[in-house]
Design an enzyme around this catalytic site. Sequence first.
Site, mmCIF file in Angstrom:
data_model
loop_
_atom_site.group_PDB
_atom_site.id
_atom_site.type_symbol
_atom_site.label_atom_id
_atom_site.label_comp_id
_atom_site.label_asym_id
_atom_site.label_seq_id
_atom_site.Cartn_x
_atom_site.Cartn_y
_atom_site.Cartn_z
ATOM 1 N N GLU A 1 69.637 34.896 -42.490
ATOM 2 C CA GLU A 1 70.517 34.017 -42.485
ATOM 3 C C GLU A 1 70.733 33.452 -40.987
ATOM 4 O O GLU A 1 71.884 33.514 -40.390
ATOM 5 C CB GLU A 1 71.900 34.951 -42.782
ATOM 6 C CG GLU A 1 71.938 35.150 -44.238
ATOM 7 C CD GLU A 1 73.273 36.068 -44.607
ATOM 8 O OE1 GLU A 1 73.968 36.252 -43.689
ATOM 9 O OE2 GLU A 1 73.574 36.533 -45.783
ATOM 10 N N GLU B 1 69.728 38.712 -51.208
ATOM 11 C CA GLU B 1 70.778 39.194 -51.073
ATOM 12 C C GLU B 1 71.744 38.581 -52.322
ATOM 13 O O GLU B 1 71.733 37.468 -52.566
ATOM 14 C CB GLU B 1 71.788 39.044 -49.798
ATOM 15 C CG GLU B 1 71.104 40.177 -48.681
ATOM 16 C CD GLU B 1 72.118 40.059 -47.423
ATOM 17 O OE1 GLU B 1 73.362 39.567 -47.688
ATOM 18 O OE2 GLU B 1 71.578 40.116 -46.557
#
Length: 473
Positions: free
Chosen positions: A173, A295
């Site tokens: 991220e 995720e």
Amino acid sequence: MKFLNTFSLLSLAIIGSKAMKNISSKELVKDLTIGWSLGNTLDATCFETLDYNKNQIASETCWGNVKTTQELYYKLSDLGFNTFRIPTTWSGHFGNAPDYKINDQWMKRVHEIVDYAINTGGYAILNIHHETWNHAFQKNLESAKKILVAIWKQIAAEFADYDEHLIFEGMNEPRKVGDPAEWNGGDYEGWNFVNEMNDLFVKTIRATGGNNALRHLMIPTYAACINDGAINNFKFPSGDDKVIVSLHSYSPYNFALNNGAGAISNFYDGSEIDWAMNTINSKFISRGIPVIIGEFGAMNRNNEDDRERWAEYYIKKATSIGVPCVIWDNGYFEGEGERFGLINRSTLQVVYPKLVNGLIKGLGNSIKTRTTIRRTTTTTTSQSQPTNNDSCFSVNLGYSCCNGCEVEYTDSDGEWGVENGNWCGIKSSCSNTSRICWSEKLGYPCCQNTSSVVYTDNDGKWGVENGNWCGIY
């Protein structure tokens, strides 16, 4: 040598040879089923409460989770998981410039946990997680490049002889932390930062040679998000068929992730999931670019029935476009924070079995079971009559029966053994207890009559009887 493996009708490959299959990532992801992430563990940071100089590995448990064990991974494998993401924060565990030397203790512990995952016969994804040096601002770019190269060179060297069962994920991220664009798909500054770092990561791993020349690599969009801005400005490297796009999607947001105003506990609308999967399909899959959703999850709101329906819907949609998913498990079940716990890591009890059931059901006809081989010895009983008789279940799968009841290795359910270096099926006469159908612990009945099974998966362990999945035993 550890004999750990997946049974299939087509092949039997023994982990430990370290031979690297020269296959594309498009082919690799076909073998990934459901993934599980070791959240809030190796990625935990406690700079204010721990003395990293005295104990480098104490951070593993400083966010409240217990020390990770091999048995945890065996349990997950038995449940049907075959992909294991290992989020890892390296900050606090490496030295100063210019070498940025990773602490030996820390590297050893990371290596142990990677082996826990590999030892199941499944896949491990190792990454760089909660770092601050790679916040996606132009002012950080040059220093971030130096650290990225130094850290990944060391990781690549540590695992140089590992085969395709180990995947490297360059960043987690990457985004402009604290900026208005942080979670809104980014801007030109952020997109450029992520693209340059991704490109450098791929080149760095490839340059280390050996198996790393063929290593499967995951690279994220800006913030790993599924957003028009992030995706449209993402640069995928050309000429390398062993690169996978890493995306995260906690959808629908109000059901899955939102912990404030607007949060809901009922799953009744899959439109956000549909949009995400349609976007992934049109932007990547249809263009021959493989994707892993690294995720996803839906936090506990005392709504397990809804989460079961959500899990089945989510996985069914992802599976339909060939995208494997890795569920986030941070080990937390109650409280005011993010409650993404799935399995109690101390007792190995599945806290939300219906949620696991939903994940497995979502795989549908693509379900594949993995068998974890452990070193044990079967016990010969008075009923045992070791013979060369091949009238056991394994013959239908292309393997002979074991000649005797004492074999070098058996799998976790005692059905498969290794005898004289070859896999074989253990006859039921080698046990004086009735065989229990393994599928019942996953919420599926045993097949009552194998002659009436109208469909089996590729390893012959699952069947469809009267329109329902059942376990063959």
